[in-house]
Design a protein around this motif. Structure first.
Motif, PDB file in Angstrom:
ATOM      1  N   GLY A  77       7.854   1.347  -4.416  1.00  0.00           N
ATOM      2  CA  GLY A  77       6.836   1.556  -5.442  1.00  0.00           C
ATOM      3  C   GLY A  77       5.456   1.166  -4.967  1.00  0.00           C
ATOM      4  N   GLY A  78       5.363   0.022  -4.275  1.00  0.00           N
ATOM      5  CA  GLY A  78       4.075  -0.412  -3.763  1.00  0.00           C
ATOM      6  C   GLY A  78       3.515   0.547  -2.735  1.00  0.00           C
ATOM      7  N   VAL A  79       4.375   1.041  -1.849  1.00  0.00           N
ATOM      8  CA  VAL A  79       3.944   1.995  -0.826  1.00  0.00           C
ATOM      9  C   VAL A  79       3.358   3.247  -1.478  1.00  0.00           C
ATOM     10  CG1 VAL A  79       4.853   3.648   0.868  1.00  0.00           C
ATOM     11  CG2 VAL A  79       5.435   1.233   1.052  1.00  0.00           C
ATOM     12  N   ILE A  80       4.024   3.767  -2.493  1.00  0.00           N
ATOM     13  CA  ILE A  80       3.559   4.994  -3.144  1.00  0.00           C
ATOM     14  C   ILE A  80       2.253   4.751  -3.887  1.00  0.00           C
ATOM     15  CG2 ILE A  80       4.111   6.727  -4.885  1.00  0.00           C
ATOM     16  CD1 ILE A  80       7.078   6.301  -4.200  1.00  0.00           C
ATOM     17  N   LEU A  81       2.159   3.633  -4.617  1.00  0.00           N
ATOM     18  CA  LEU A  81       0.953   3.356  -5.389  1.00  0.00           C
ATOM     19  C   LEU A  81      -0.254   3.153  -4.476  1.00  0.00           C
ATOM     20  CD1 LEU A  81      -0.389   2.849  -8.101  1.00  0.00           C
ATOM     21  CD2 LEU A  81       0.238   0.432  -7.890  1.00  0.00           C
ATOM     22  N   VAL A  82      -0.081   2.368  -3.418  1.00  0.00           N
ATOM     23  CA  VAL A  82      -1.180   2.151  -2.472  1.00  0.00           C
ATOM     24  C   VAL A  82      -1.603   3.469  -1.837  1.00  0.00           C
ATOM     25  CG1 VAL A  82      -1.804   1.087  -0.267  1.00  0.00           C
ATOM     26  CG2 VAL A  82      -0.619  -0.256  -2.011  1.00  0.00           C
ATOM     27  N   ALA A  83      -0.630   4.296  -1.482  1.00  0.00           N
ATOM     28  CA  ALA A  83      -0.937   5.589  -0.875  1.00  0.00           C
ATOM     29  C   ALA A  83      -1.739   6.470  -1.829  1.00  0.00           C
ATOM     30  CB  ALA A  83       0.350   6.288  -0.458  1.00  0.00           C
ATOM     31  N   LEU A  84      -1.368   6.461  -3.091  1.00  0.00           N
ATOM     32  CA  LEU A  84      -2.076   7.287  -4.074  1.00  0.00           C
ATOM     33  C   LEU A  84      -3.503   6.788  -4.280  1.00  0.00           C
ATOM     34  CD1 LEU A  84      -2.050   9.580  -6.104  1.00  0.00           C
ATOM     35  CD2 LEU A  84      -1.072   8.004  -7.793  1.00  0.00           C
ATOM     36  N   LEU A  85      -3.658   5.480  -4.464  1.00  0.00           N
ATOM     37  CA  LEU A  85      -4.987   4.917  -4.701  1.00  0.00           C
ATOM     38  C   LEU A  85      -5.905   5.128  -3.500  1.00  0.00           C
ATOM     39  CD1 LEU A  85      -3.993   1.554  -6.445  1.00  0.00           C
ATOM     40  CD2 LEU A  85      -5.049   3.549  -7.518  1.00  0.00           C
ATOM     41  N   ASN A  86      -5.334   5.039  -2.312  1.00  0.00           N
ATOM     42  CA  ASN A  86      -6.138   5.208  -1.102  1.00  0.00           C
ATOM     43  C   ASN A  86      -6.324   6.680  -0.744  1.00  0.00           C
ATOM     44  OD1 ASN A  86      -7.543   4.699   1.229  1.00  0.00           O
ATOM     45  ND2 ASN A  86      -5.977   3.430   2.173  1.00  0.00           N
ATOM     46  N   GLY A  87      -5.253   7.458  -0.874  1.00  0.00           N
ATOM     47  CA  GLY A  87      -5.316   8.861  -0.470  1.00  0.00           C
ATOM     48  C   GLY A  87      -6.287   9.687  -1.282  1.00  0.00           C
ATOM     49  N   ALA A 123     -16.600   4.611 -10.642  1.00  0.00           N
ATOM     50  CA  ALA A 123     -15.193   5.014 -10.561  1.00  0.00           C
ATOM     51  C   ALA A 123     -14.607   4.694  -9.194  1.00  0.00           C
ATOM     52  CB  ALA A 123     -15.076   6.513 -10.843  1.00  0.00           C
ATOM     53  N   TYR A 124     -15.392   4.937  -8.159  1.00  0.00           N
ATOM     54  CA  TYR A 124     -14.967   4.656  -6.783  1.00  0.00           C
ATOM     55  C   TYR A 124     -14.698   3.159  -6.627  1.00  0.00           C
ATOM     56  CZ  TYR A 124     -14.965   5.716  -1.722  1.00  0.00           C
ATOM     57  OH  TYR A 124     -14.609   5.915  -0.403  1.00  0.00           O
ATOM     58  N   GLY A 125     -15.577   2.337  -7.196  1.00  0.00           N
ATOM     59  CA  GLY A 125     -15.397   0.887  -7.105  1.00  0.00           C
ATOM     60  C   GLY A 125     -14.145   0.404  -7.805  1.00  0.00           C
ATOM     61  N   ILE A 126     -13.850   0.964  -8.961  1.00  0.00           N
ATOM     62  CA  ILE A 126     -12.636   0.576  -9.685  1.00  0.00           C
ATOM     63  C   ILE A 126     -11.400   0.932  -8.876  1.00  0.00           C
ATOM     64  CG2 ILE A 126     -11.240   1.048 -11.744  1.00  0.00           C
ATOM     65  CD1 ILE A 126     -13.880   1.458 -13.274  1.00  0.00           C
ATOM     66  N   ASP A 127     -11.385   2.144  -8.330  1.00  0.00           N
ATOM     67  CA  ASP A 127     -10.250   2.560  -7.506  1.00  0.00           C
ATOM     68  C   ASP A 127     -10.115   1.668  -6.275  1.00  0.00           C
ATOM     69  OD1 ASP A 127      -8.189   4.729  -6.649  1.00  0.00           O
ATOM     70  OD2 ASP A 127      -9.545   4.575  -4.939  1.00  0.00           O
ATOM     71  N   TYR A 128     -11.230   1.341  -5.650  1.00  0.00           N
ATOM     72  CA  TYR A 128     -11.210   0.507  -4.446  1.00  0.00           C
ATOM     73  C   TYR A 128     -10.651  -0.868  -4.760  1.00  0.00           C
ATOM     74  CZ  TYR A 128     -12.888   0.326   0.382  1.00  0.00           C
ATOM     75  OH  TYR A 128     -12.962   0.305   1.747  1.00  0.00           O
ATOM     76  N   ASN A 129     -11.082  -1.430  -5.891  1.00  0.00           N
ATOM     77  CA  ASN A 129     -10.596  -2.744  -6.292  1.00  0.00           C
ATOM     78  C   ASN A 129      -9.094  -2.721  -6.537  1.00  0.00           C
ATOM     79  OD1 ASN A 129     -10.052  -4.777  -8.780  1.00  0.00           O
ATOM     80  ND2 ASN A 129     -11.656  -5.584  -7.454  1.00  0.00           N
ATOM     81  N   ALA A 130      -8.628  -1.694  -7.244  1.00  0.00           N
ATOM     82  CA  ALA A 130      -7.194  -1.564  -7.520  1.00  0.00           C
ATOM     83  C   ALA A 130      -6.401  -1.394  -6.231  1.00  0.00           C
ATOM     84  CB  ALA A 130      -6.951  -0.385  -8.459  1.00  0.00           C
ATOM     85  N   ASP A 131      -6.968  -0.667  -5.272  1.00  0.00           N
ATOM     86  CA  ASP A 131      -6.299  -0.459  -3.994  1.00  0.00           C
ATOM     87  C   ASP A 131      -6.144  -1.771  -3.225  1.00  0.00           C
ATOM     88  OD1 ASP A 131      -5.230   0.783  -1.714  1.00  0.00           O
ATOM     89  OD2 ASP A 131      -7.206   1.160  -0.870  1.00  0.00           O
ATOM     90  N   VAL A 132      -7.200  -2.591  -3.207  1.00  0.00           N
ATOM     91  CA  VAL A 132      -7.117  -3.886  -2.519  1.00  0.00           C
ATOM     92  C   VAL A 132      -6.032  -4.762  -3.144  1.00  0.00           C
ATOM     93  CG1 VAL A 132      -8.341  -6.038  -2.033  1.00  0.00           C
ATOM     94  CG2 VAL A 132      -9.515  -3.862  -1.746  1.00  0.00           C
ATOM     95  N   ILE A 133      -5.993  -4.810  -4.463  1.00  0.00           N
ATOM     96  CA  ILE A 133      -5.008  -5.650  -5.150  1.00  0.00           C
ATOM     97  C   ILE A 133      -3.593  -5.145  -4.896  1.00  0.00           C
ATOM     98  CG2 ILE A 133      -4.187  -6.377  -7.429  1.00  0.00           C
ATOM     99  CD1 ILE A 133      -7.135  -6.241  -8.328  1.00  0.00           C
ATOM    100  N   ALA A 134      -3.389  -3.837  -5.027  1.00  0.00           N
ATOM    101  CA  ALA A 134      -2.058  -3.275  -4.797  1.00  0.00           C
ATOM    102  C   ALA A 134      -1.625  -3.479  -3.347  1.00  0.00           C
ATOM    103  CB  ALA A 134      -2.048  -1.795  -5.161  1.00  0.00           C
ATOM    104  N   SER A 135      -2.557  -3.331  -2.402  1.00  0.00           N
ATOM    105  CA  SER A 135      -2.231  -3.534  -0.985  1.00  0.00           C
ATOM    106  C   SER A 135      -1.823  -4.975  -0.718  1.00  0.00           C
ATOM    107  CB  SER A 135      -3.438  -3.163  -0.114  1.00  0.00           C
ATOM    108  OG  SER A 135      -3.755  -1.795  -0.237  1.00  0.00           O
ATOM    109  N   ALA A 136      -2.529  -5.916  -1.330  1.00  0.00           N
ATOM    110  CA  ALA A 136      -2.202  -7.329  -1.141  1.00  0.00           C
ATOM    111  C   ALA A 136      -0.817  -7.651  -1.689  1.00  0.00           C
ATOM    112  CB  ALA A 136      -3.252  -8.201  -1.817  1.00  0.00           C
ATOM    113  N   ARG A 137      -0.488  -7.105  -2.838  1.00  0.00           N
ATOM    114  CA  ARG A 137       0.834  -7.370  -3.425  1.00  0.00           C
ATOM    115  C   ARG A 137       1.941  -6.700  -2.619  1.00  0.00           C
ATOM    116  NH1 ARG A 137      -0.363  -7.313  -9.985  1.00  0.00           N
ATOM    117  NH2 ARG A 137      -2.193  -8.682  -9.855  1.00  0.00           N
ATOM    118  N   LEU A 138       1.620  -5.553  -2.018  1.00  0.00           N
ATOM    119  CA  LEU A 138       2.594  -4.914  -1.140  1.00  0.00           C
ATOM    120  C   LEU A 138       2.863  -5.796   0.068  1.00  0.00           C
ATOM    121  CD1 LEU A 138       4.345  -2.567  -0.158  1.00  0.00           C
ATOM    122  CD2 LEU A 138       2.256  -1.509   0.772  1.00  0.00           C
TER     123      LEU A 138
END
Length: 455
Positions: free
Chosen positions: A254-264, A357-372
């Motif tokens: 789940g973490g791999v997919i979410l991080v990929a989506l937020l970053n991709g 919007a870009y900043g919100i996505d970036y922030n979410a990506d950092v958090i999701a990546s850290a939890r992964l």
């Protein structure tokens, strides 16, 4: 920090889409170049991650920097579709070598210091530094273009990429959390790590328990053969281990997919300069407008240390707002083409909304990546991270293919606006795929113990 900063302190990032357009390429051809870039990255993503779990990570990062400099040099010397394509292949290879490798090196260094809880804050600072560098590079692009056109912008980028390569050689060689040699100790009679029971692995926990199998019936081969077999087997064992953990452990998957989506989905930033050009802005103003979006990403990365405890519910709301802001901002900026008298106001407001919007996505990506990273318990950390990078490039490739096809029927602003829809999709998936926080992430057991934890 110098390594991360110089990776994005590239003036060419602001206007290379305009460089392509000014050399006769249309939106479809430019999208095909982006697709080639993304395809190169995802084809090499997982193999390079397994390589990083087997050989020197610092050495791979040096090679990555050299390829980046070579790619920009090719663009400068051969400004044609073929030259741009070759440059993107080199850049894509560079990105694949760096992706997963740098993150794993950071995490392993923190692991050695028993400070993995600092990973979200540190990565947030690193990404903030890289976005600051990107912003500086973008803003510098405007005067560089005014003084020397595309040639000065491009050669300045080559020089900075060369400095980035030199900075890679100065990185510390952090001890891996689990080495390839330790993976070999866990091999079974088939030469790999025996896959635990699927039901046990497909949980929210770690990899199921297993006992290492040691061969006792084979004579020792010659030392040269043993060394070659060790290197080959270590690489393959890492590749299998990382792939298995990424695909079969639910929380990792789940973490791999979410991080990929937020970053991709951030592949949409490749069209910001074209959107500014469509609105009537010249290369200098386009660089400033792109800089506004980078400032948003910088803010999002800078706040990651404060928002690392964000709940899934809050992230859902934030990403939904980001999706709406992105769509509205792209349409508003595009409207400037029909209202040239209000171009400055419409582009300023529109690109500001896109930047938020870009900043919100970036922030979410950092958090999701850290939890992964906290959730990864197997030995092949860089490989698992590269699986996420592989999925990221697949999503980016889909973005580029969509853009190439959509511009045949839709205007550029509408096409860019539709690229904000995946933010709404990500918001809908956060509750299911965001890994939970790890309250005791510093208490990381040793390699053998971690590999045999029960879920």
């Amino acid at each position: 920090m110098l390594f991360a900063v110089t990776a994005d302190l590239i003036p060419l990032y602001a206007i290379y889409a305009l460089l392509f357009a000014d050399h006769g390429l249309n939106a479809g051809q430019i999208s095909s170049l982006f697709a080639l870039w993304s395809a190169t990255s995802f084809l090499l993503e997982i193999p390079s991650g397994a390589w990083a779990d087997t050989v020197s990570r610092r050495g791979l990062l040096v090679l990555s920097g050299a390829l980046l400099a070579a790619g920009f040099a090719v663009w400068t010397l051969y400004p044609s579709y073929l030259g741009f394509a070759v440059g993107f292949v080199l850049w894509g290879t560079s990105g694949a070598l760096r992706s997963g490798t740098f993150e794993a090196l950071i995490y392993d260094d923190l692991h050695a210091r028993a400070a993995t809880a600092e990973y979200p804050r540190l990565v947030g600072y690193v990404r903030a530094a890289t976005e600051s560098a990107a912003l500086a590079g973008i803003l510098v692009a405007a005067p560089l273009y005014a003084w020397g056109g595309y040639a000065l912008v491009a050669w300045s980028s080559v020089v900075i990429a060369a400095v980035h390569t030199a900075a890679a050689a100065l990185l510390p060689t952090a001890p891996k959390s689990v080495s390839a040699a330790e993976v070999e100790e866990l091999e079974d009679t088939d030469g790999g790590v025996e896959a635990p029971d699927n039901d046990a692995e497909d949980t929210d926990g770690g990899v199921a328990a297993q006992e290492p199998h040691v061969r006792t019936d084979d004579p020792d081969p010659p030392s040269e053969t043993r060394t070659a077999e060790s290197e080959s087997t270590g690489y393959l064992a890492m590749l299998r281990s990382g792939m298995r953990e990424a695909m079969r452990v639910r929380v990792i998957r789940g973490g791999v997919i979410l991080v990929a989506l937020l970053n991709g989905i951030t592949a949409f930033d490749e069209y910001f300069a074209l959107l500014a050009d469509h609105a009537g802005a010249g290369p200098a103003l386009a660089a400033v407008l792109v800089g506004v979006t980078v400032a948003g990403a910088l803010a999002g990365a800078s706040l990651a240390g404060r928002t690392e405890g964000m709940s899934a519910r809050v992230m859902v709301v934030a990403l939904a707002v980001a999706g709406l802001l992105f769509i509205a901002g792209a349409l508003l900026a595009g409207a400037a083409a029909d209202h040239p008298q209000a171009m400055y106001v419409l582009t300023a407001v529109g690109f500001s909304a896109v930047g938020i919007a870009y900043g919100i996505d970036y922030n979410a990506d950092v958090i999701a990546s850290a939890r992964l990273q906290d959730a990864i318990s197997g030995p092949a950390r860089a490989t698992v991270t590269s699986v996420s990078g592989f999925a990221t490039e697949m999503i980016a490739l889909l973005v580029f293919v969509f853009a190439a096809v959509a511009t045949t029927w839709l205007s550029l602003p509408v096409m860019v606006a539709l690229l904000g829809v995946p933010l709404l999709l990500a918001a809908a998936l956060v509750r299911t795929w965001l890994p939970r926080t790890a309250p005791d992430s510093d208490l990381v057991p040793g390699p053998a113990a971690r590999y045999s934890e029960q879920p």
